[in-house]
Design an enzyme around this catalytic site. Structure first.
Site, PDB file in Angstrom:
ATOM      1  N   HIS B  12       0.971  -1.072  -0.053  1.00 40.42           N
ATOM      2  CA  HIS B  12      -0.036  -0.219   0.148  1.00 40.42           C
ATOM      3  C   HIS B  12       0.313   0.989   0.463  1.00 40.42           C
ATOM      4  O   HIS B  12       1.196   2.684  -0.974  1.00 40.42           O
ATOM      5  CB  HIS B  12      -0.670  -0.016   1.323  1.00 40.42           C
ATOM      6  CG  HIS B  12      -1.844   1.642   1.060  1.00 40.42           C
ATOM      7  ND1 HIS B  12      -1.705   2.570   1.896  1.00 40.42           N
ATOM      8  CD2 HIS B  12      -3.482   0.576   0.927  1.00 40.42           C
ATOM      9  CE1 HIS B  12      -2.947   3.471   1.714  1.00 40.42           C
ATOM     10  NE2 HIS B  12      -3.691   2.384   1.135  1.00 40.42           N
ATOM     11  N   LEU B  72      -4.650  -7.275   3.175  1.00 40.18           N
ATOM     12  CA  LEU B  72      -5.547  -8.274   3.163  1.00 40.18           C
ATOM     13  C   LEU B  72      -6.622  -8.763   2.449  1.00 40.18           C
ATOM     14  O   LEU B  72      -6.909 -10.140   2.362  1.00 40.18           O
ATOM     15  CB  LEU B  72      -6.139  -7.703   4.502  1.00 40.18           C
ATOM     16  CG  LEU B  72      -5.272  -8.142   5.834  1.00 40.18           C
ATOM     17  CD1 LEU B  72      -4.937  -7.533   7.010  1.00 40.18           C
ATOM     18  CD2 LEU B  72      -4.720  -9.435   6.143  1.00 40.18           C
ATOM     19  N   ALA B  73      -7.782  -7.791   1.927  1.00 38.99           N
ATOM     20  CA  ALA B  73      -8.501  -7.964   1.560  1.00 38.99           C
ATOM     21  C   ALA B  73      -8.660  -7.379  -0.021  1.00 38.99           C
ATOM     22  O   ALA B  73      -7.416  -6.065   0.029  1.00 38.99           O
ATOM     23  CB  ALA B  73      -9.838  -7.278   2.203  1.00 38.99           C
ATOM     24  N   VAL B  76     -10.877  -0.067  -3.513  1.00 42.23           N
ATOM     25  CA  VAL B  76     -10.891   0.689  -4.102  1.00 42.23           C
ATOM     26  C   VAL B  76      -9.395  -0.117  -4.683  1.00 42.23           C
ATOM     27  O   VAL B  76      -8.760   0.075  -6.056  1.00 42.23           O
ATOM     28  CB  VAL B  76     -10.914   0.925  -3.590  1.00 42.23           C
ATOM     29  CG1 VAL B  76     -10.999   2.635  -5.052  1.00 42.23           C
ATOM     30  CG2 VAL B  76     -12.367   1.115  -3.367  1.00 42.23           C
ATOM     31  N   HIS B  77      -8.145  -0.114  -3.983  1.00 40.59           N
ATOM     32  CA  HIS B  77      -6.285  -0.371  -3.981  1.00 40.59           C
ATOM     33  C   HIS B  77      -6.389  -1.363  -4.903  1.00 40.59           C
ATOM     34  O   HIS B  77      -5.680  -2.052  -6.099  1.00 40.59           O
ATOM     35  CB  HIS B  77      -6.004  -0.113  -3.185  1.00 40.59           C
ATOM     36  CG  HIS B  77      -6.066   0.710  -2.140  1.00 40.59           C
ATOM     37  ND1 HIS B  77      -5.790   2.268  -2.681  1.00 40.59           N
ATOM     38  CD2 HIS B  77      -6.229   1.145  -1.057  1.00 40.59           C
ATOM     39  CE1 HIS B  77      -6.051   2.692  -1.730  1.00 40.59           C
ATOM     40  NE2 HIS B  77      -6.102   2.774  -0.616  1.00 40.59           N
TER      41      HIS B  77
END
Lengths: 131, 131
Positions: B12, B72-73, B76-77
């Site tokens: 991220h 993790l899930a 939007v990214h």
């Protein structure tokens, strides 16, 4: 961990459903594997928020709550936002009143660079190649 | 996975150092455990960005890259930002030119609600109680 300790599993929250589903599923796994009460809460966007998450232990017999951030690494959310919302002191602890009694809140670390994270990630790479 | 496949581990990014350290450490673990070339890249704030991450395979002998989101899930990214930056098609694939040859880019899933995530999270709760 004994049956008097509850876990409040904290998610980031998202405009998409995936983060909430992750937190719900991981909470279920922890509860089933360890016979412990696990509630969930979210920092942004999803509900319940942290305050309502703490209050969701009302009616249970717990005298301690571990606030457990389901985040991979520390960052502004885990270092500033969550401690502020939970009113943590310098020892990363707080006290809340639930069922008319004082309940201690402890703050756990995020997942971190655990070898099992590397294992899971590598499995995801292999699955992508097998598609 | 063979030695012609590289992994681009995607983080991220953060204003704090912890996300980059996580991605670096997990990349090292994957590389050591599996004898595969692992490079890293970040969506925001940290460097290299995704384009430079792909280019960091220059000089290697790989003919395939798995772009592996260390998230993790989905959100939007992973559903919008990364596919857009990697120019993924509807099959979640792209082709880039590295060392003058075409290299296929595949896109892996995020970690997800794996039982090992629940195990690690529970360990963090126990560590908080033991402090």
């Amino acid at each position: 961990m004994n049956e008097k300790t509850g876990i409040l599993l904290l998610g980031h929250g998202s405009t998409r459903p995936h983060n909430k589903e992750l937190v719900e599923n991981v909470a279920k796994m922890i509860a089933e594997q360890n016979n412990v009460i696990v509630q969930i809460a979210f920092l942004n966007m999803d509900k319940p928020d942290l305050k309502d998450g703490l209050e969701s232990f009302k009616g249970t017999d717990i005298d301690k709550i571990v606030a457990l951030p389901l985040f991979l690494a520390h960052g502004v959310h885990t270092l500033e936002d969550i401690p502020k919302e939970l009113n943590l002191d310098d020892d990363k602890k707080a006290v809340v009143t639930i069922n008319g009694k004082n309940v201690e809140v402890l703050y756990a670390e995020p997942l971190g660079a655990d070898p099992r994270i590397a294992e899971i990630a590598y499995s995801r790479a292999e699955e992508a190649l097998a598609r």
